[in-house]
Scaffold this active site. Structure first.
Site, PDB file in Angstrom:
ATOM      1  N   HIS A 134       0.843  -1.204   0.000  1.00  0.00           N
ATOM      2  CA  HIS A 134       0.000   0.000   0.000  1.00  0.00           C
ATOM      3  C   HIS A 134       0.872   1.245   0.000  1.00  0.00           C
ATOM      4  O   HIS A 134       2.092   1.172   0.141  1.00  0.00           O
ATOM      5  CB  HIS A 134      -0.896  -0.003   1.246  1.00  0.00           C
ATOM      6  CG  HIS A 134      -0.116   0.239   2.515  1.00  0.00           C
ATOM      7  ND1 HIS A 134       0.653  -0.727   3.104  1.00  0.00           N
ATOM      8  CD2 HIS A 134       0.038   1.356   3.276  1.00  0.00           C
ATOM      9  CE1 HIS A 134       1.231  -0.227   4.187  1.00  0.00           C
ATOM     10  NE2 HIS A 134       0.884   1.026   4.318  1.00  0.00           N
ATOM     11  N   HIS A 136       0.363   5.812   1.080  1.00  0.00           N
ATOM     12  CA  HIS A 136      -0.566   6.822   1.608  1.00  0.00           C
ATOM     13  C   HIS A 136      -0.013   8.222   1.415  1.00  0.00           C
ATOM     14  O   HIS A 136       1.142   8.408   1.034  1.00  0.00           O
ATOM     15  CB  HIS A 136      -0.924   6.565   3.073  1.00  0.00           C
ATOM     16  CG  HIS A 136       0.112   5.813   3.836  1.00  0.00           C
ATOM     17  ND1 HIS A 136       1.281   6.373   4.230  1.00  0.00           N
ATOM     18  CD2 HIS A 136       0.156   4.517   4.232  1.00  0.00           C
ATOM     19  CE1 HIS A 136       1.988   5.472   4.866  1.00  0.00           C
ATOM     20  NE2 HIS A 136       1.364   4.329   4.882  1.00  0.00           N
ATOM     21  N   HIS A 179       4.823   0.330  -0.026  1.00  0.00           N
ATOM     22  CA  HIS A 179       5.583  -0.509   0.909  1.00  0.00           C
ATOM     23  C   HIS A 179       4.729  -1.618   1.502  1.00  0.00           C
ATOM     24  O   HIS A 179       3.503  -1.618   1.344  1.00  0.00           O
ATOM     25  CB  HIS A 179       6.175   0.355   2.024  1.00  0.00           C
ATOM     26  CG  HIS A 179       5.144   1.190   2.734  1.00  0.00           C
ATOM     27  ND1 HIS A 179       4.725   2.408   2.235  1.00  0.00           N
ATOM     28  CD2 HIS A 179       4.443   0.990   3.874  1.00  0.00           C
ATOM     29  CE1 HIS A 179       3.824   2.922   3.055  1.00  0.00           C
ATOM     30  NE2 HIS A 179       3.619   2.074   4.053  1.00  0.00           N
ATOM     31  N   GLU A 202      -5.379   4.576   9.106  1.00  0.00           N
ATOM     32  CA  GLU A 202      -4.915   3.373   8.431  1.00  0.00           C
ATOM     33  C   GLU A 202      -5.988   2.815   7.498  1.00  0.00           C
ATOM     34  O   GLU A 202      -5.692   2.046   6.597  1.00  0.00           O
ATOM     35  CB  GLU A 202      -4.531   2.299   9.459  1.00  0.00           C
ATOM     36  CG  GLU A 202      -3.079   2.294   9.861  1.00  0.00           C
ATOM     37  CD  GLU A 202      -2.128   1.892   8.738  1.00  0.00           C
ATOM     38  OE1 GLU A 202      -1.646   2.794   8.025  1.00  0.00           O
ATOM     39  OE2 GLU A 202      -1.866   0.699   8.583  1.00  0.00           O
ATOM     40  N   HIS A 361       7.493  21.745  29.368  1.00  0.00           N
ATOM     41  CA  HIS A 361       7.131  20.466  29.982  1.00  0.00           C
ATOM     42  C   HIS A 361       8.351  19.744  30.537  1.00  0.00           C
ATOM     43  O   HIS A 361       9.484  20.042  30.173  1.00  0.00           O
ATOM     44  CB  HIS A 361       6.399  19.563  28.978  1.00  0.00           C
ATOM     45  CG  HIS A 361       7.168  19.292  27.706  1.00  0.00           C
ATOM     46  ND1 HIS A 361       7.310  20.239  26.721  1.00  0.00           N
ATOM     47  CD2 HIS A 361       7.821  18.192  27.262  1.00  0.00           C
ATOM     48  CE1 HIS A 361       8.025  19.734  25.718  1.00  0.00           C
ATOM     49  NE2 HIS A 361       8.367  18.486  26.023  1.00  0.00           N
TER      50      HIS A 361
HETATM   51 MN    MN Z   1       2.001   2.282   5.543  1.00  0.00          MN
HETATM   52 MN    MN Z   2       9.828  17.333  24.772  1.00  0.00          MN
END
Ligand code: MN
Ligand code: MN
Length: 423
Positions: A134, A136, A179, A202, A361
């Site tokens: 496939h 994408h 792939h 997906e 963070h």
């Molecule tokens: Mn893929």
């Molecule tokens: Mn980070």
């Protein structure tokens, strides 16, 4: 008998585990929970607390989930009262598609609304199980989590790429590169795919079976120069994941795919554990993999290990949102958002975390084993600002005037970036 605070972790938690939870609460902040467990009765608790029953939760509760999310149960006093939308989604909640040959589940912007720039897919393939050929529109970055797989692709010149990947190896397929992935002996594999689009799914990829099923057989006949009857048994619907035989040796498959064109000079795979850590301290280590060492990638990764008691230091990323996946251990993260807002959430293996571009963070190991996670960025280069490094490289008097700290405290601020504490 009257119920006490939820923090006494009653029946479902075995005593040994309960002690651990209480210990970590003690070392962290939950004075009340610890005291309740120590004194063991409501009357005694009341004696300690007086009449204040604020930090109790006598109604219905999902105790195992509350136990996994102590910072959501009782946020640190430094968290804001104004709301910060969730930045956590456990793969445990994800919608799983199961097949003979494996399964797949995803966390996208539909599951985790804040995750606009990236999405993740967790997939299992048995030995011989295939994620069918496939391609994408998004670029696909991957890390092997368990076992081994054979991956195949062709480059933009039509030259073939066939490689075997093992735990912690990466691969990267730019958008439109076709792939496949197939599990190998003895027990196939499990891996994580990260896509540079939060809207990715997906279930919306271009599949070989699907394409063939939607083309008239006379067109297939003309295109491939064979009789129409040759296509009478093609699948009528998508395969997506299917079970077949384990492939032959790597050398055999490489030779068979190369044909007259030869192999691609590009390496779409990266062996993470063959590189030395980018930064190593007493508290842990960080490996940065981006286009500087993994040429084909336009997705950057920081793989972080934090030992018990350690912390991934305070930092932010100027160039991209951060999509996280927790591989092992337990941790907590506070994200300081704009407008006087902050929220702390807890993470453990299998969870997805997210930090928007530029937000401050840290990630603290709150367990008693190594915490391991990856930070992913839709960028060919990893970039960060270290909070310490920033303060250490700003005039001392200016910083001292802001924070009301003395010279000795200022001088103690570490001067390094990309670090895990203690240094
Ligand atoms: Mn893929
Ligand atoms: Mn980070």
């Amino acid at each position: 008998m009257e119920r006490m605070t939820k923090t006494n972790f009653k029946s479902p938690t075995p005593p040994q585990k309960r002690r651990k939870i209480i210990m970590s609460a003690l070392t962290r902040r939950s004075f009340i929970g610890t005291t309740a467990a120590a004194v063991g009765s409501f009357a005694a608790l009341q004696k300690v607390l007086g009449a204040d029953r604020s930090k109790t939760d006598p109604g219905p509760a999902n105790q195992p989930l509350d136990g996994q999310n102590p910072d959501s149960m009782w946020p640190p006093a430094t968290d804001s009262k104004s709301l910060v939308p969730t930045f956590k989604y456990p793969f445990s909640f994800a919608n799983k598609r199961t097949y003979e040959g494996g399964w797949s589940r995803e966390v996208t912007v539909r599951e985790l609304p804040v995750s606009k720039s990236m999405a993740g897919v967790n997939m299992r393939l048995t030995a011989g199980g295939v994620r069918e050929l496939h391609w994408h529109t998004s670029a696909e970055w991957a890390i092997m989590l368990y076992g081994t797989a054979r991956i195949t692709a062709i480059d933009e010149n039509g030259k073939s790429f066939v490689a075997d990947t093992k735990k912690n190896d990466l691969w990267f397929f730019p958008s439109g590169i076709p792939h496949s992935i197939q599990g190998l002996q003895p027990d196939g594999c499990e891996f994580l795919l990260v896509f540079d689009d939060g809207d990715f799914s997906e279930s919306e990829t271009v599949l070989l079976s699907d394409s063939i099923a939607h083309l008239p057989t006379e067109v297939l006949s003309k295109n491939f120069g064979v009789r129409e009857q040759a296509f009478q048994n093609v699948p009528k619907k998508e395969l997506f994941i299917f079970q077949t035989d384990v492939p032959p040796s790597l050398a055999e498959d490489q030779k068979s795919a190369a044909g007259a064109l030869g192999k691609s000079p590009k390496d779409f795979a990266f062996r993470t554990m063959e590189m030395r850590p980018t930064k190593q301290t007493k508290g842990g280590e960080v490996r940065i993999v981006d286009s500087r060492n993994f040429k084909v990638t336009t997705t950057a990764m920081a793989m972080v290990t934090v030992h018990p008691g350690g912390m991934r230091e305070l930092h932010w990323h100027p160039n991209a949102d951060e999509w996280q996946y927790y591989i092992a251990g337990k941790g907590r993260m506070t994200v300081v958002a704009t407008g006087n807002r902050a929220r702390t959430m807890d993470f453990q293996e299998g969870d997805v975390g997210y930090v928007q571009k530029t937000l401050l963070h840290y990630i603290e190991n709150t367990g008693d084993t190594d915490l391991m996670f990856i930070e992913m960025f839709k960028s060919d280069l990893y970039q960060e600002f270290s909070f310490s490094e920033w303060l250490a490289h700003t005039p001392a008097e200016l910083v001292m005037a802001h924070l009301n700290i003395d010279r000795a405290t200022y001088d103690a601020i570490p001067k390094l970036g990309i670090s895990v504490t203690p240094l």
